[in-house]
Design an enzyme around this catalytic site. Structure first.
Site, PDB file in Angstrom:
ATOM      1  N   SER A   1     -33.061  20.616 -19.477  1.00 32.85           N
ATOM      2  CA  SER A   1     -33.159  20.030 -20.817  1.00 32.85           C
ATOM      3  C   SER A   1     -33.708  21.079 -21.770  1.00 32.85           C
ATOM      4  O   SER A   1     -34.853  21.532 -21.614  1.00 32.85           O
ATOM      5  CB  SER A   1     -34.097  18.822 -20.801  1.00 32.85           C
ATOM      6  OG  SER A   1     -34.474  18.524 -22.132  1.00 32.85           O
TER       7      SER A   1
ATOM      8  N   HIS B   1     -28.528  19.849 -20.448  1.00 34.19           N
ATOM      9  CA  HIS B   1     -28.874  18.511 -20.932  1.00 34.19           C
ATOM     10  C   HIS B   1     -29.384  18.618 -22.369  1.00 34.19           C
ATOM     11  O   HIS B   1     -30.331  19.365 -22.652  1.00 34.19           O
ATOM     12  CB  HIS B   1     -29.950  17.916 -20.020  1.00 34.19           C
ATOM     13  CG  HIS B   1     -30.334  16.515 -20.320  1.00 34.19           C
ATOM     14  ND1 HIS B   1     -29.619  15.418 -19.881  1.00 34.19           N
ATOM     15  CD2 HIS B   1     -31.382  16.017 -21.013  1.00 34.19           C
ATOM     16  CE1 HIS B   1     -30.212  14.305 -20.284  1.00 34.19           C
ATOM     17  NE2 HIS B   1     -31.283  14.640 -20.986  1.00 34.19           N
TER      18      HIS B   1
ATOM     19  N   ASP C   1     -30.896  16.604 -25.566  1.00 31.40           N
ATOM     20  CA  ASP C   1     -31.592  15.379 -25.947  1.00 31.40           C
ATOM     21  C   ASP C   1     -31.476  15.150 -27.444  1.00 31.40           C
ATOM     22  O   ASP C   1     -32.065  15.874 -28.246  1.00 31.40           O
ATOM     23  CB  ASP C   1     -33.068  15.479 -25.544  1.00 31.40           C
ATOM     24  CG  ASP C   1     -33.254  15.363 -24.044  1.00 31.40           C
ATOM     25  OD1 ASP C   1     -32.762  14.372 -23.472  1.00 31.40           O
ATOM     26  OD2 ASP C   1     -33.859  16.267 -23.448  1.00 31.40           O
TER      27      ASP C   1
ATOM     28  N   MET D   1     -32.281  12.817 -30.539  1.00 31.61           N
ATOM     29  CA  MET D   1     -33.262  11.788 -30.937  1.00 31.61           C
ATOM     30  C   MET D   1     -33.234  11.602 -32.449  1.00 31.61           C
ATOM     31  O   MET D   1     -33.114  12.578 -33.190  1.00 31.61           O
ATOM     32  CB  MET D   1     -34.668  12.220 -30.518  1.00 31.61           C
ATOM     33  CG  MET D   1     -34.798  12.552 -29.044  1.00 31.61           C
ATOM     34  SD  MET D   1     -36.522  12.898 -28.612  1.00 31.61           S
ATOM     35  CE  MET D   1     -36.332  13.458 -26.921  1.00 31.61           C
TER      36      MET D   1
ATOM     37  N   HIS E   1     -27.453  13.316 -24.117  1.00 35.75           N
ATOM     38  CA  HIS E   1     -28.237  12.089 -23.938  1.00 35.75           C
ATOM     39  C   HIS E   1     -28.610  11.569 -25.325  1.00 35.75           C
ATOM     40  O   HIS E   1     -29.428  12.169 -26.016  1.00 35.75           O
ATOM     41  CB  HIS E   1     -29.468  12.448 -23.093  1.00 35.75           C
ATOM     42  CG  HIS E   1     -30.456  11.347 -22.912  1.00 35.75           C
ATOM     43  ND1 HIS E   1     -31.734  11.575 -22.415  1.00 35.75           N
ATOM     44  CD2 HIS E   1     -30.385  10.013 -23.139  1.00 35.75           C
ATOM     45  CE1 HIS E   1     -32.390  10.434 -22.341  1.00 35.75           C
ATOM     46  NE2 HIS E   1     -31.600   9.468 -22.794  1.00 35.75           N
TER      47      HIS E   1
ATOM     48  N   MET F   1     -30.461   9.341 -27.609  1.00 35.72           N
ATOM     49  CA  MET F   1     -31.610   8.442 -27.804  1.00 35.72           C
ATOM     50  C   MET F   1     -31.644   8.074 -29.282  1.00 35.72           C
ATOM     51  O   MET F   1     -32.527   8.493 -30.041  1.00 35.72           O
ATOM     52  CB  MET F   1     -32.907   9.162 -27.376  1.00 35.72           C
ATOM     53  CG  MET F   1     -33.038   9.257 -25.864  1.00 35.72           C
ATOM     54  SD  MET F   1     -34.228  10.519 -25.356  1.00 35.72           S
ATOM     55  CE  MET F   1     -33.178  11.955 -25.465  1.00 35.72           C
TER      56      MET F   1
ATOM     57  N   MET G   1     -34.361   6.742 -16.585  1.00 35.77           N
ATOM     58  CA  MET G   1     -35.479   7.435 -17.242  1.00 35.77           C
ATOM     59  C   MET G   1     -36.730   7.286 -16.385  1.00 35.77           C
ATOM     60  O   MET G   1     -37.145   6.165 -16.069  1.00 35.77           O
ATOM     61  CB  MET G   1     -35.756   6.840 -18.627  1.00 35.77           C
ATOM     62  CG  MET G   1     -34.724   7.157 -19.704  1.00 35.77           C
ATOM     63  SD  MET G   1     -34.348   8.912 -19.942  1.00 35.77           S
ATOM     64  CE  MET G   1     -35.970   9.587 -20.359  1.00 35.77           C
TER      65      MET G   1
ATOM     66  N   GLY H   1     -38.555  10.388 -25.510  1.00 35.49           N
ATOM     67  CA  GLY H   1     -39.097  10.828 -26.787  1.00 35.49           C
ATOM     68  C   GLY H   1     -39.669  12.230 -26.749  1.00 35.49           C
ATOM     69  O   GLY H   1     -39.577  12.952 -27.730  1.00 35.49           O
ATOM     70  N   PHE H   2     -40.222  12.607 -25.606  1.00 37.26           N
ATOM     71  CA  PHE H   2     -40.896  13.903 -25.542  1.00 37.26           C
ATOM     72  C   PHE H   2     -40.742  14.519 -24.157  1.00 37.26           C
ATOM     73  O   PHE H   2     -40.641  13.796 -23.158  1.00 37.26           O
ATOM     74  CB  PHE H   2     -42.397  13.735 -25.831  1.00 37.26           C
ATOM     75  CG  PHE H   2     -42.651  13.098 -27.171  1.00 37.26           C
ATOM     76  CD1 PHE H   2     -42.601  13.861 -28.334  1.00 37.26           C
ATOM     77  CD2 PHE H   2     -42.880  11.738 -27.269  1.00 37.26           C
ATOM     78  CE1 PHE H   2     -42.797  13.273 -29.579  1.00 37.26           C
ATOM     79  CE2 PHE H   2     -43.080  11.136 -28.514  1.00 37.26           C
ATOM     80  CZ  PHE H   2     -43.033  11.910 -29.671  1.00 37.26           C
ATOM     81  N   GLY H   3     -40.744  15.843 -24.116  1.00 35.55           N
ATOM     82  CA  GLY H   3     -40.791  16.550 -22.843  1.00 35.55           C
ATOM     83  C   GLY H   3     -42.217  16.630 -22.339  1.00 35.55           C
ATOM     84  O   GLY H   3     -43.166  16.305 -23.061  1.00 35.55           O
ATOM     85  N   GLY H   4     -42.357  17.042 -21.088  1.00 42.86           N
ATOM     86  CA  GLY H   4     -43.669  17.338 -20.542  1.00 42.86           C
ATOM     87  C   GLY H   4     -44.520  16.141 -20.176  1.00 42.86           C
ATOM     88  O   GLY H   4     -45.730  16.277 -19.998  1.00 42.86           O
TER      89      GLY H   4
ATOM     90  N   ASP I   1     -34.300  11.587 -15.282  1.00 48.30           N
ATOM     91  CA  ASP I   1     -34.744  12.371 -16.436  1.00 48.30           C
ATOM     92  C   ASP I   1     -36.198  12.063 -16.755  1.00 48.30           C
ATOM     93  O   ASP I   1     -36.528  10.937 -17.131  1.00 48.30           O
ATOM     94  CB  ASP I   1     -33.838  11.992 -17.630  1.00 48.30           C
ATOM     95  CG  ASP I   1     -34.099  12.822 -18.873  1.00 48.30           C
ATOM     96  OD1 ASP I   1     -34.970  13.707 -18.849  1.00 48.30           O
ATOM     97  OD2 ASP I   1     -33.405  12.558 -19.879  1.00 48.30           O
ATOM     98  N   GLY I   2     -37.036  13.086 -16.601  1.00 49.12           N
ATOM     99  CA  GLY I   2     -38.427  12.952 -17.003  1.00 49.12           C
ATOM    100  C   GLY I   2     -39.399  13.287 -15.887  1.00 49.12           C
ATOM    101  O   GLY I   2     -39.393  12.635 -14.834  1.00 49.12           O
ATOM    102  N   GLY I   3     -40.173  14.337 -16.073  1.00 52.40           N
ATOM    103  CA  GLY I   3     -41.204  14.675 -15.100  1.00 52.40           C
ATOM    104  C   GLY I   3     -40.681  15.206 -13.778  1.00 52.40           C
ATOM    105  O   GLY I   3     -41.373  15.144 -12.757  1.00 52.40           O
TER     106      GLY I   3
ATOM    107  N   GLY J   1     -37.033  19.741 -18.006  1.00 52.72           N
ATOM    108  CA  GLY J   1     -37.322  20.510 -19.214  1.00 52.72           C
ATOM    109  C   GLY J   1     -38.532  21.374 -19.038  1.00 52.72           C
ATOM    110  O   GLY J   1     -38.449  22.594 -18.839  1.00 52.72           O
TER     111      GLY J   1
HETATM  112  C1  DX5 Z   1     -37.245  12.750 -22.725  1.00 57.52           C
HETATM  113  C2  DX5 Z   1     -35.950  13.510 -22.539  1.00 57.52           C
HETATM  114  C3  DX5 Z   1     -35.948  14.420 -21.382  1.00 57.52           C
HETATM  115  C4  DX5 Z   1     -36.988  15.493 -21.429  1.00 57.52           C
HETATM  116  C5  DX5 Z   1     -37.383  15.801 -20.034  1.00 57.52           C
HETATM  117  O1  DX5 Z   1     -37.101  11.870 -23.759  1.00 57.52           O
HETATM  118  O2  DX5 Z   1     -34.866  12.608 -22.384  1.00 57.52           O
HETATM  119  O3  DX5 Z   1     -34.664  14.978 -21.166  1.00 57.52           O
HETATM  120  O4  DX5 Z   1     -36.572  16.665 -22.057  1.00 57.52           O
HETATM  121  O5  DX5 Z   1     -38.396  16.713 -20.084  1.00 57.52           O
HETATM  122  P1  DX5 Z   1     -39.412  16.958 -18.901  1.00 57.52           P
HETATM  123  O6  DX5 Z   1     -38.601  17.488 -17.745  1.00 57.52           O
HETATM  124  O7  DX5 Z   1     -40.336  17.950 -19.483  1.00 57.52           O
HETATM  125  O8  DX5 Z   1     -40.054  15.640 -18.563  1.00 57.52           O
HETATM  126 ZN    ZN Z   2     -32.868  13.435 -21.688  1.00 59.21          ZN
END
Ligand code: DX5
Ligand code: ZN
Length: 235
Positions: A8, A33, A35, A37, A66, A68, A137, A142-145, A176-178, A198
């Site tokens: 991502s 990927h 994202d 938003m 993706h 959102m 999900m 909404g956010f990475g990390g 997707d996520g973490g 990501g």
């Molecule tokens: C979150 C995104 C993810 C995000 C994942 O809303 O859809 O794609 O970038 O990031 P990490 O891998 O850092 O959780």
């Molecule tokens: Zn995503």
């Protein structure tokens, strides 16, 4: 398909996206990927079709977009035309999900539906036979990390069971996520075959090496192909 890595770019330097894509491709990325938003469905605002079009010129691997956003129907044509190979939409915003999934397919793109962490697997009951993939999900979008939500592992198993019950053994599960070297094994064992990451890649000094390491860990956790039931159709 065995297990695909979809970095991502949300966690990359937006002033150097071409270089970010090239680095993870050298590390073995299978998809990029993207994202999208809108500041309505999720609090953050990110990328539109113009950036996807530029990424398409640089990327050697397919773009996994993706959405959102609150009104994905309005933008399907634009993202398809910009170069998306896969488009996923959230069930939470779509009262006419069947129409939307088939609109994506009519654009000759892979159609995915996304479940937020609080959305039950049963929301897929009537659409499971129509989708090309399901995105689970494992954080709130909404956010990475953010930290991986452990219940996502059981949810992936339940989605796999539902898709198989619907006769859609060809549909893949994306998560997707973490996703990182700690969480990867559990999601792959549960049936995820497209892994978005990501922060675990772009949050390191060497995204190329991090991609290579995540892919190796994912492949080590995957059952030998053919994946299941003696079928040669991978999930
Ligand atoms: C979150 C995104 C993810 C995000 C994942 O809303 O859809 O794609 O970038 O990031 P990490 O891998 O850092 O959780
Ligand atoms: Zn995503």
């Amino acid at each position: 398909m065995s297990v695909l890595i979809a970095p991502s770019i949300l966690s990359a330097d937006f002033a150097a996206l071409g270089d970010a894509v090239a680095a993870v491709e050298r590390g073995g990325a299978d998809l990029i990927h993207v994202d999208v938003m809108d500041g309505h469905f999720v609090p953050n605002i990110t990328i539109g079709p113009a950036v996807v079009r530029s990424l398409k010129r640089r990327a050697k691997v397919p773009l996994d977009v993706h959405l959102m956003i609150s009104d994905p129907d309005r933008y399907l044509d634009a993202f398809a035309e910009a170069g998306a190979a896969m488009i996923s939409v959230h069930v939470e915003v779509l009262p006419h999900l069947h129409r939307t999934v088939h609109a994506i397919k009519a654009l000759k793109k892979r159609a995915g539906v996304v479940l937020n962490p609080s959305t039950p697997v049963s929301a897929l009951e009537e659409i499971a036979g129509d989708v090309d993939f399901v995105l689970v999900m494992s954080v709130n979008p909404g956010f990475g990390g953010q930290s991986f939500i452990p219940h996502s592992v059981a949810k992936i198993r339940a989605v796999r069971a539902l898709l198989d019950r619907a006769g859609n053994t060809a549909a893949s599960i994306e998560v997707d996520g973490g996703i990182d070297l700690v969480t990867v094994g559990g999601v792959v064992a549960a049936g995820a075959r497209i892994l978005v990451a990501g922060n675990a890649l772009f949050g390191t000094p060497d995204p190329e090496a991090a991609t290579r390491a995540l892919k190796a860990a994912a492949l080590a956790a995957a059952p030998p192909s053919p994946a299941s039931k003696g079928s040669s159709v991978a999930h």
